[in-house]
Design a protein around this motif. Structure first.
Motif, PDB file in Angstrom:
ATOM      1  N   LEU A 129       0.858  -1.174   0.000  1.00 30.73           N
ATOM      2  CA  LEU A 129       0.000   0.000   0.000  1.00 30.73           C
ATOM      3  C   LEU A 129       0.898   1.228   0.000  1.00 30.73           C
ATOM      4  N   GLN A 130       0.616   2.166  -0.890  1.00 33.17           N
ATOM      5  CA  GLN A 130       1.310   3.448  -0.909  1.00 33.17           C
ATOM      6  C   GLN A 130       0.273   4.543  -0.690  1.00 33.17           C
ATOM      7  N   TYR A 131       0.598   5.472   0.218  1.00 34.78           N
ATOM      8  CA  TYR A 131      -0.328   6.552   0.520  1.00 34.78           C
ATOM      9  C   TYR A 131       0.413   7.877   0.443  1.00 34.78           C
ATOM     10  N   LEU A 132      -0.124   8.806  -0.334  1.00 40.09           N
ATOM     11  CA  LEU A 132       0.473  10.127  -0.502  1.00 40.09           C
ATOM     12  C   LEU A 132      -0.029  11.020   0.626  1.00 40.09           C
ATOM     13  N   LEU A 133       0.790  11.210   1.632  1.00 39.42           N
ATOM     14  CA  LEU A 133       0.411  11.992   2.803  1.00 39.42           C
ATOM     15  C   LEU A 133       0.447  13.493   2.510  1.00 39.42           C
ATOM     16  N   LEU A 134       1.508  13.928   1.853  1.00 38.03           N
ATOM     17  CA  LEU A 134       1.703  15.316   1.428  1.00 38.03           C
ATOM     18  C   LEU A 134       2.176  15.286  -0.028  1.00 38.03           C
ATOM     19  N   PRO A 135       2.169  16.394  -0.731  1.00 38.61           N
ATOM     20  CA  PRO A 135       2.625  16.361  -2.130  1.00 38.61           C
ATOM     21  C   PRO A 135       4.037  15.808  -2.317  1.00 38.61           C
ATOM     22  N   ASN A 136       4.885  15.884  -1.297  1.00 41.54           N
ATOM     23  CA  ASN A 136       6.256  15.370  -1.414  1.00 41.54           C
ATOM     24  C   ASN A 136       6.581  14.274  -0.399  1.00 41.54           C
ATOM     25  N   LYS A 174       5.402  10.277   0.731  1.00 38.88           N
ATOM     26  CA  LYS A 174       4.620   9.064   0.499  1.00 38.88           C
ATOM     27  C   LYS A 174       4.971   8.044   1.586  1.00 38.88           C
ATOM     28  N   LEU A 175       3.938   7.431   2.175  1.00 39.67           N
ATOM     29  CA  LEU A 175       4.133   6.351   3.131  1.00 39.67           C
ATOM     30  C   LEU A 175       3.883   5.032   2.418  1.00 39.67           C
ATOM     31  N   ILE A 176       4.741   4.020   2.674  1.00 42.10           N
ATOM     32  CA  ILE A 176       4.674   2.744   1.970  1.00 42.10           C
ATOM     33  C   ILE A 176       4.750   1.620   2.996  1.00 42.10           C
ATOM     34  N   GLY A 177       3.855   0.662   2.848  1.00 42.12           N
ATOM     35  CA  GLY A 177       3.899  -0.548   3.662  1.00 42.12           C
ATOM     36  C   GLY A 177       3.826  -1.758   2.746  1.00 42.12           C
ATOM     37  N   GLU A 178       4.691  -2.757   2.990  1.00 40.50           N
ATOM     38  CA  GLU A 178       4.724  -3.962   2.149  1.00 40.50           C
ATOM     39  C   GLU A 178       4.891  -5.203   3.012  1.00 40.50           C
ATOM     40  N   LEU A 224      15.745 -21.572   1.214  1.00 34.68           N
ATOM     41  CA  LEU A 224      15.570 -20.470   2.150  1.00 34.68           C
ATOM     42  C   LEU A 224      14.172 -19.918   1.947  1.00 34.68           C
ATOM     43  N   LYS A 225      13.426 -19.747   3.030  1.00 32.99           N
ATOM     44  CA  LYS A 225      12.107 -19.116   2.987  1.00 32.99           C
ATOM     45  C   LYS A 225      12.092 -18.029   4.049  1.00 32.99           C
ATOM     46  N   ASP A 226      11.522 -16.881   3.696  1.00 24.30           N
ATOM     47  CA  ASP A 226      11.402 -15.817   4.676  1.00 24.30           C
ATOM     48  C   ASP A 226      10.175 -14.976   4.386  1.00 24.30           C
ATOM     49  N   ASP A 227       9.668 -14.351   5.436  1.00 25.53           N
ATOM     50  CA  ASP A 227       8.538 -13.446   5.368  1.00 25.53           C
ATOM     51  C   ASP A 227       8.926 -12.180   6.109  1.00 25.53           C
ATOM     52  N   GLY A 228       8.419 -11.049   5.637  1.00 26.77           N
ATOM     53  CA  GLY A 228       8.747  -9.815   6.322  1.00 26.77           C
ATOM     54  C   GLY A 228       7.813  -8.690   5.954  1.00 26.77           C
ATOM     55  N   PHE A 229       7.823  -7.672   6.791  1.00 29.37           N
ATOM     56  CA  PHE A 229       7.025  -6.477   6.562  1.00 29.37           C
ATOM     57  C   PHE A 229       7.965  -5.286   6.546  1.00 29.37           C
ATOM     58  N   THR A 230       7.741  -4.390   5.603  1.00 32.02           N
ATOM     59  CA  THR A 230       8.557  -3.173   5.486  1.00 32.02           C
ATOM     60  C   THR A 230       7.641  -1.968   5.560  1.00 32.02           C
ATOM     61  N   ALA A 231       8.042  -0.976   6.337  1.00 34.44           N
ATOM     62  CA  ALA A 231       7.359   0.310   6.377  1.00 34.44           C
ATOM     63  C   ALA A 231       8.408   1.375   6.105  1.00 34.44           C
ATOM     64  N   ARG A 232       8.089   2.299   5.212  1.00 32.77           N
ATOM     65  CA  ARG A 232       9.055   3.344   4.897  1.00 32.77           C
ATOM     66  C   ARG A 232       8.346   4.609   4.456  1.00 32.77           C
ATOM     67  N   ALA A 233       9.074   5.694   4.495  1.00 32.53           N
ATOM     68  CA  ALA A 233       8.598   6.976   4.018  1.00 32.53           C
ATOM     69  C   ALA A 233       9.496   7.411   2.872  1.00 32.53           C
ATOM     70  N   MET A 234       8.890   7.953   1.840  1.00 35.22           N
ATOM     71  CA  MET A 234       9.654   8.422   0.679  1.00 35.22           C
ATOM     72  C   MET A 234       9.427   9.922   0.550  1.00 35.22           C
ATOM     73  N   ILE A 235      10.507  10.664   0.609  1.00 37.14           N
ATOM     74  CA  ILE A 235      10.456  12.122   0.491  1.00 37.14           C
ATOM     75  C   ILE A 235      10.943  12.505  -0.894  1.00 37.14           C
ATOM     76  N   VAL A 236      10.156  13.284  -1.606  1.00 36.10           N
ATOM     77  CA  VAL A 236      10.495  13.714  -2.969  1.00 36.10           C
ATOM     78  C   VAL A 236      10.989  15.154  -2.898  1.00 36.10           C
ATOM     79  N   PHE A 237      12.129  15.407  -3.533  1.00 38.48           N
ATOM     80  CA  PHE A 237      12.623  16.791  -3.602  1.00 38.48           C
ATOM     81  C   PHE A 237      13.270  17.039  -4.912  1.00 38.48           C
TER      82      PHE A 237
END
Length: 144
Positions: free
Chosen positions: A100-107, A109-113, A131-144
């Motif tokens: 899921l990607q959500y645009l919080l402000l024009p620059n 974006k919050l991302i969860g995978e 090898l098997k693995d599972d994981g969750f990632t949360a990040r913020a992307m700042i555009v400039f």
């Protein structure tokens, strides 16, 4: 080592019919002439397929399948300057990603995978490495 990579990127979109869904695809073929210096070439192919749905003007959900398949690579029977090769591999790898990607402000974006990933090396005798693995990632992307 010479490397050749080739493959198309394709997007199929339903947006011209006012449906906010599109599918992104990539296929890639790779050939390396001598990756370990023992005169043996290695080939693999892979890619991804991703479906996207823009649920609002600010939010997109997606699901992606990534994959790689390598041909058998074996330099163990070769020798260079008195040194024997040591690599035997036939890799297979894939992953499923839901995000899921959500645009919080024009620059901003919050991302969860969430990701499920599996790797196998099919060249093992008598055992196959896995090898098997599972994981969750949360990040913020700042555009400039």
């Amino acid at each position: 080592n010479k490397m050749v990579r080739i493959g198309p990127d394709m997007t199929f979109s339903l947006q011209p019919w006012k449906v906010p869904v599109w599918i992104e695809n990539q296929y890639m073929y790779n050939r390396e002439s001598d990756p370990t210096g023992f005169g043996k070439e290695f080939k693999w192919q892979g890619g991804f397929h991703q479906i996207n749905w823009q649920i609002t003007n600010k939010a997109v959900v997606y699901d992606r399948y990534d994959w790689v398949r390598g041909n058998l690579y074996d330099d163990t029977t070769t020798t260079v300057l008195g040194v024997n090769g040591v690599t035997r591999a036939k890799p297979r790898e894939w992953a499923m990603v839901a995000g899921l990607q959500y645009l919080l402000l024009p620059n901003l974006k919050l991302i969860g995978e969430y990701r499920h990933h599996e790797f196998e090396d099919l060249a093992g005798v008598p055992n196959t490495a896995r090898l098997k693995d599972d994981g969750f990632t949360a990040r913020a992307m700042i555009v400039f």
